[in-house]
Design a protein around this motif. Sequence first.
Motif, mmCIF file in Angstrom:
data_model
loop_
_atom_site.group_PDB
_atom_site.id
_atom_site.type_symbol
_atom_site.label_atom_id
_atom_site.label_comp_id
_atom_site.label_asym_id
_atom_site.label_seq_id
_atom_site.Cartn_x
_atom_site.Cartn_y
_atom_site.Cartn_z
ATOM 1 N N LEU A 82 0.827 -1.205 0.000
ATOM 2 C CA LEU A 82 0.000 0.000 0.000
ATOM 3 C C LEU A 82 0.862 1.257 0.000
ATOM 4 C CD1 LEU A 82 -2.744 -1.086 2.564
ATOM 5 C CD2 LEU A 82 -2.870 -1.085 0.064
ATOM 6 N N ASN A 83 1.910 1.229 0.825
ATOM 7 C CA ASN A 83 2.889 2.314 0.882
ATOM 8 C C ASN A 83 4.137 1.754 1.553
ATOM 9 O OD1 ASN A 83 2.417 2.418 3.731
ATOM 10 N ND2 ASN A 83 0.751 3.888 3.407
ATOM 11 N N GLN A 84 5.060 2.606 1.979
ATOM 12 C CA GLN A 84 6.306 2.142 2.581
ATOM 13 C C GLN A 84 6.087 1.441 3.924
ATOM 14 O OE1 GLN A 84 9.259 2.032 1.286
ATOM 15 N NE2 GLN A 84 8.755 3.128 -0.570
ATOM 16 N N GLU A 85 4.950 1.706 4.554
ATOM 17 C CA GLU A 85 4.715 1.187 5.901
ATOM 18 C C GLU A 85 3.761 -0.004 5.978
ATOM 19 O OE1 GLU A 85 3.545 4.388 8.431
ATOM 20 O OE2 GLU A 85 5.273 5.622 7.881
ATOM 21 N N TRP A 86 2.878 -0.174 4.978
ATOM 22 C CA TRP A 86 1.821 -1.178 5.091
ATOM 23 C C TRP A 86 1.708 -2.066 3.853
ATOM 24 C CZ3 TRP A 86 -0.077 -1.813 9.767
ATOM 25 C CH2 TRP A 86 -0.006 -0.760 10.653
ATOM 26 N N ASN A 87 1.385 -3.336 4.127
ATOM 27 C CA ASN A 87 1.078 -4.311 3.080
ATOM 28 C C ASN A 87 -0.345 -4.814 3.278
ATOM 29 O OD1 ASN A 87 3.652 -4.301 1.944
ATOM 30 N ND2 ASN A 87 4.364 -5.955 3.245
ATOM 31 N N LEU A 88 -0.991 -5.144 2.190
ATOM 32 C CA LEU A 88 -2.288 -5.802 2.210
ATOM 33 C C LEU A 88 -2.073 -7.166 1.564
ATOM 34 C CD1 LEU A 88 -5.231 -5.107 3.007
ATOM 35 C CD2 LEU A 88 -5.625 -4.583 0.608
ATOM 36 N N ILE A 89 -2.348 -8.237 2.301
ATOM 37 C CA ILE A 89 -2.049 -9.580 1.817
ATOM 38 C C ILE A 89 -3.336 -10.380 1.701
ATOM 39 C CG2 ILE A 89 -0.800 -11.725 2.272
ATOM 40 C CD1 ILE A 89 0.503 -8.937 4.151
ATOM 41 N N SER A 90 -3.618 -10.836 0.494
ATOM 42 C CA SER A 90 -4.795 -11.665 0.242
ATOM 43 C C SER A 90 -4.381 -13.137 0.330
ATOM 44 C CB SER A 90 -5.357 -11.361 -1.151
ATOM 45 O OG SER A 90 -6.337 -12.326 -1.492
ATOM 46 N N ARG A 91 -5.036 -13.879 1.235
ATOM 47 C CA ARG A 91 -4.775 -15.313 1.392
ATOM 48 C C ARG A 91 -6.096 -16.036 1.158
ATOM 49 N NH1 ARG A 91 0.041 -16.536 4.142
ATOM 50 N NH2 ARG A 91 -0.853 -18.480 4.881
ATOM 51 N N THR A 92 -6.108 -16.929 0.182
ATOM 52 C CA THR A 92 -7.312 -17.655 -0.201
ATOM 53 C C THR A 92 -7.057 -19.151 -0.046
ATOM 54 O OG1 THR A 92 -7.715 -15.937 -1.847
ATOM 55 C CG2 THR A 92 -9.003 -17.950 -2.061
ATOM 56 N N ILE A 93 -8.070 -19.881 0.387
ATOM 57 C CA ILE A 93 -7.988 -21.341 0.429
ATOM 58 C C ILE A 93 -9.126 -21.882 -0.428
ATOM 59 C CG2 ILE A 93 -8.090 -23.413 1.862
ATOM 60 C CD1 ILE A 93 -7.066 -21.699 4.198
ATOM 61 N N VAL A 94 -8.744 -22.595 -1.496
ATOM 62 C CA VAL A 94 -9.703 -23.205 -2.408
ATOM 63 C C VAL A 94 -9.569 -24.725 -2.262
ATOM 64 C CG1 VAL A 94 -10.461 -23.424 -4.808
ATOM 65 C CG2 VAL A 94 -9.465 -21.268 -4.004
ATOM 66 N N PRO A 95 -10.534 -25.382 -1.584
ATOM 67 C CA PRO A 95 -10.414 -26.824 -1.380
ATOM 68 C C PRO A 95 -11.052 -27.643 -2.512
ATOM 69 C CG PRO A 95 -12.175 -25.960 -0.016
ATOM 70 C CD PRO A 95 -11.593 -24.801 -0.784
ATOM 71 N N LEU A 96 -10.306 -28.623 -2.993
ATOM 72 C CA LEU A 96 -10.853 -29.638 -3.893
ATOM 73 C C LEU A 96 -10.946 -30.916 -3.069
ATOM 74 C CD1 LEU A 96 -8.810 -28.956 -7.148
ATOM 75 C CD2 LEU A 96 -11.155 -28.299 -6.650
ATOM 76 N N ILE A 97 -12.153 -31.452 -2.967
ATOM 77 C CA ILE A 97 -12.399 -32.538 -2.025
ATOM 78 C C ILE A 97 -12.860 -33.798 -2.742
ATOM 79 C CG2 ILE A 97 -13.744 -33.229 0.015
ATOM 80 C CD1 ILE A 97 -14.131 -30.182 0.550
ATOM 81 N N GLN A 98 -12.247 -34.917 -2.347
ATOM 82 C CA GLN A 98 -12.717 -36.243 -2.774
ATOM 83 C C GLN A 98 -13.260 -36.900 -1.515
ATOM 84 O OE1 GLN A 98 -11.209 -39.556 -1.961
ATOM 85 N NE2 GLN A 98 -13.074 -40.314 -2.898
ATOM 86 N N MET A 99 -14.586 -37.079 -1.499
ATOM 87 C CA MET A 99 -15.269 -37.595 -0.319
ATOM 88 C C MET A 99 -15.773 -39.003 -0.608
ATOM 89 S SD MET A 99 -16.484 -36.545 2.734
ATOM 90 C CE MET A 99 -16.711 -34.792 2.664
ATOM 91 N N PRO A 100 -15.458 -39.964 0.269
ATOM 92 C CA PRO A 100 -16.003 -41.307 0.070
ATOM 93 C C PRO A 100 -17.507 -41.321 0.335
ATOM 94 C CG PRO A 100 -14.865 -41.194 2.167
ATOM 95 C CD PRO A 100 -14.636 -39.880 1.468
ATOM 96 N N GLU A 101 -18.137 -42.383 -0.034
ATOM 97 C CA GLU A 101 -19.587 -42.514 0.149
ATOM 98 C C GLU A 101 -19.947 -42.437 1.630
ATOM 99 O OE1 GLU A 101 -22.834 -45.272 -1.891
ATOM 100 O OE2 GLU A 101 -21.446 -46.413 -0.637
ATOM 101 N N LEU A 102 -20.763 -41.445 1.983
ATOM 102 C CA LEU A 102 -21.218 -41.290 3.364
ATOM 103 C C LEU A 102 -22.661 -41.760 3.525
ATOM 104 C CD1 LEU A 102 -19.752 -37.785 4.331
ATOM 105 C CD2 LEU A 102 -18.811 -40.043 4.816
ATOM 106 N N ILE A 103 -23.441 -41.610 2.468
ATOM 107 C CA ILE A 103 -24.843 -42.026 2.477
ATOM 108 C C ILE A 103 -24.984 -43.192 1.507
ATOM 109 C CG2 ILE A 103 -27.223 -41.292 2.017
ATOM 110 C CD1 ILE A 103 -26.235 -38.390 2.564
#
Length: 152
Positions: A82-103
């Motif tokens: 943003l300037n010499q003193e501050w940063n803005l950091i975007s952290r994203t978590i995108v999960p790809l899930i393989q789920m076994p049969e639950l039902i």
Amino acid sequence: MRRTLTAFLTSMLIWLNFLTAYTSRAQSISDDAQTADLQRKTQNPVNDLISLPFQNNTNFDFGPDNEEQNILNIQPVLPVRLNQEWNLISRTIVPLIQMPELIQGKGDTFGLGDIFQSIFLSPAQSGSLIWGISPAFQFPTATDDILGLIQA
């Protein structure tokens, strides 16, 4: 004449070898400093370093049939100074899930889970204490109800 040429070429090869060793050592010291700096930056979760880590979690003995569940988290980190003193950091978590049969009869499920987003405000220069402040958002992006934490 031939002996002089041989002596000249030999001395040139020795000199070239010395220069190569010297510049290689100087480059090695420079590389070591850069490596140490990069290691320090990667240890800081709110540093201004763009990264795209992948994290795979395998959960054994999951569900009624004791099968494996796999979750691949894609976690891009995008800093903005943003300037010499501050940063803005975007952290994203995108999960790809393989789920076994639950039902019974539904079968295995694979897809996108709910996306988790945080946007940190952090000092550009950190001392011995590293800190950042952030809101956190979770978006209902699961491609199947069973893959999401937010249930309708």
